[in-house]
Design a protein around this motif. Structure first.
Motif, short mmCIF file in Angstrom:
data_model
loop_
_atom_site.label_atom_id
_atom_site.label_comp_id
_atom_site.label_asym_id
_atom_site.label_seq_id
_atom_site.Cartn_x
_atom_site.Cartn_y
_atom_site.Cartn_z
N LYS A 118 0.83 -1.22 0.00
CA LYS A 118 0.00 0.00 0.00
C LYS A 118 0.86 1.26 0.00
CE LYS A 118 -4.16 -1.97 2.06
NZ LYS A 118 -5.11 -1.95 3.20
N SER A 119 1.97 1.22 0.74
CA SER A 119 2.86 2.39 0.78
C SER A 119 3.51 2.61 -0.58
CB SER A 119 3.94 2.18 1.84
OG SER A 119 3.36 2.04 3.12
N LEU A 120 3.91 1.53 -1.24
CA LEU A 120 4.50 1.66 -2.57
C LEU A 120 3.49 2.22 -3.57
CD1 LEU A 120 6.64 -1.61 -2.99
CD2 LEU A 120 7.47 0.73 -2.78
N LEU A 121 2.24 1.77 -3.44
CA LEU A 121 1.21 2.28 -4.34
C LEU A 121 1.01 3.78 -4.15
CD1 LEU A 121 -1.75 -0.29 -4.46
CD2 LEU A 121 -0.20 0.39 -6.30
N MET A 122 0.94 4.20 -2.89
CA MET A 122 0.75 5.64 -2.62
C MET A 122 1.93 6.44 -3.15
SD MET A 122 -0.10 7.60 0.94
CE MET A 122 -1.76 6.94 0.97
N MET A 123 3.14 5.93 -2.95
CA MET A 123 4.33 6.62 -3.45
C MET A 123 4.31 6.69 -4.97
SD MET A 123 8.34 5.57 -2.90
CE MET A 123 8.29 4.24 -4.11
N THR A 124 3.83 5.63 -5.60
CA THR A 124 3.79 5.60 -7.06
C THR A 124 2.76 6.59 -7.61
OG1 THR A 124 4.46 3.28 -7.08
CG2 THR A 124 3.38 4.10 -9.06
N ILE A 125 1.63 6.70 -6.91
CA ILE A 125 0.58 7.62 -7.38
C ILE A 125 1.00 9.07 -7.22
CG2 ILE A 125 -1.78 8.39 -6.90
CD1 ILE A 125 -2.37 5.47 -6.07
N VAL A 168 3.87 13.89 2.59
CA VAL A 168 2.99 14.63 3.50
C VAL A 168 2.29 13.67 4.47
CG1 VAL A 168 0.91 16.05 3.62
CG2 VAL A 168 2.65 16.52 1.88
N GLU A 169 1.96 12.49 3.98
CA GLU A 169 1.29 11.50 4.83
C GLU A 169 2.26 10.81 5.79
OE1 GLU A 169 -1.92 10.59 5.06
OE2 GLU A 169 -2.50 12.20 3.68
N GLY A 170 3.56 11.17 5.70
CA GLY A 170 4.54 10.63 6.63
C GLY A 170 5.22 9.35 6.19
N LEU A 171 5.06 8.99 4.94
CA LEU A 171 5.70 7.76 4.46
C LEU A 171 7.19 8.01 4.18
CD1 LEU A 171 3.03 6.35 1.98
CD2 LEU A 171 3.55 5.57 4.30
N PRO A 172 8.06 7.06 4.54
CA PRO A 172 9.50 7.22 4.27
C PRO A 172 9.80 6.92 2.80
CG PRO A 172 9.08 5.12 5.35
CD PRO A 172 7.75 5.81 5.26
N VAL A 173 9.55 7.90 1.95
CA VAL A 173 9.63 7.69 0.50
C VAL A 173 11.02 7.23 0.06
CG1 VAL A 173 9.52 8.88 -1.73
CG2 VAL A 173 7.74 9.27 0.00
N ASP A 174 12.06 7.86 0.61
CA ASP A 174 13.42 7.48 0.20
C ASP A 174 13.71 6.02 0.54
OD1 ASP A 174 13.91 9.98 -0.81
OD2 ASP A 174 14.83 10.73 1.03
N TRP A 175 13.30 5.60 1.72
CA TRP A 175 13.52 4.21 2.11
C TRP A 175 12.69 3.26 1.27
CZ3 TRP A 175 17.37 2.22 4.60
CH2 TRP A 175 18.10 3.00 5.52
N LEU A 176 11.46 3.64 0.97
CA LEU A 176 10.60 2.79 0.12
C LEU A 176 11.21 2.63 -1.27
CD1 LEU A 176 7.08 4.14 1.09
CD2 LEU A 176 7.96 1.84 1.54
#
Length: 262
Positions: free
Chosen positions: A146-153, A160-168
């Motif tokens: 789910k985190s990867l999907l949000m990052m992809t979208i 902003v939602e607090g996901l660690p994008v760089d780590w993902l």
């Protein structure tokens, strides 16, 4: 059916099953050139494995992870355009691998097998690597799906939602590295990316949700393996390229049978 065909079928199905979901991210995030870069660097891993006399899968995984990590760091610095950077690393790592292998006089290897795959030479040890890698990748992918999907979208929204994008992003590249390492024997360095892209691109036309596209990509990849091996067995064609040709045939058929709605 001969034992080598059973091993080839099991290995091909295992790689196709895990390549489907990851291939979807290659298509969604337009990372085809990135996949090529990691695939080309696998040959440098082969050279490292021969030089240090270590397991080839471990050596390839180590090199792919190194290249993936270097890409993340260099892309973040934004000193070169991403396609320029990928082109430099892809062709340099491939050339370094070929040159180093040519200097290893005591070892004579079949480069054709590494470049285009040797599916019919899969051993039980190779199957253990393929299914072990598939389990690791599958579990990690399920956890961060789910985190990867949000990052992809939308990456900014994900931050902003607090996901660690760089780590993902780094984890996604590491997953690609593992799949490329275990899949190299199936279709080879030059055709690995095709197994990631073509089934996923085909599944996109017949899927309504990201999850259904991931499942369909795996199923289409597995069907390509079955058709490709059948073609190879009865027509004596090279197994790896036959699998890719089958995947392309499915892609063409589905796109002709189900044209995009205007």
């Amino acid at each position: 059916m001969p034992d080598f065909m059973i091993y080839a079928l099991m290995g091909g199905l295992g790689v196709a099953a895990i390549s489907g979901p990851l291939g979807c991210f290659v298509v969604w995030r337009r990372m085809a050139y990135f996949g090529d870069t990691l695939a080309h660097s696998a040959l440098m891993g082969i050279a490292l494995g021969l030089l240090l006399d270590i397991n080839m899968n471990i050596a390839i995984t180590m090199v792919c992870i190194f290249i993936a990590t270097a890409l993340v760091v260099l892309l973040k610095q934004r000193q070169l355009a991403s396609d320029t950077l990928l082109g430099i690393l892809a062709h340099s790592s491939l050339s370094i691998g070929l040159v180093v292998v040519s200097f290893i006089e005591e070892v004579r290897i079949d480069l054709t097998g590494y470049l285009f795959g040797d599916l019919l030479a899969i051993s039980p040890a190779d199957l253990a690597w393929i299914y072990g890698g598939a389990i690791v990748v599958g579990l990690l992918l399920a956890i961060i799906w789910k985190s990867l999907l949000m990052m992809t979208i939308h990456e900014e929204l994900a931050k902003v939602e607090g996901l660690p994008v760089d780590w993902l992003r780094l984890i996604l590249m590491l997953l690609f590295s593992i799949v490329i390492a275990v899949a190299m024997k199936i279709v080879g360095v030059l055709l690995i990316t095709a197994m990631l892209i073509i089934p996923a691109a085909t599944a996109r036309r017949v899927s309504n949700t990201p999850e259904s596209m991931a499942i369909n990509a795996s199923l289409l990849g597995m069907l390509s393996v079955i058709l490709g091996l059948t073609l190879s067995y009865f027509s004596d064609t090279p197994a790896g390229p036959s699998v890719v040709v089958s995947a392309f045939a499915l892609f063409t058929l589905i796109y002709l049978a189900k044209p995009q709605k205007s």
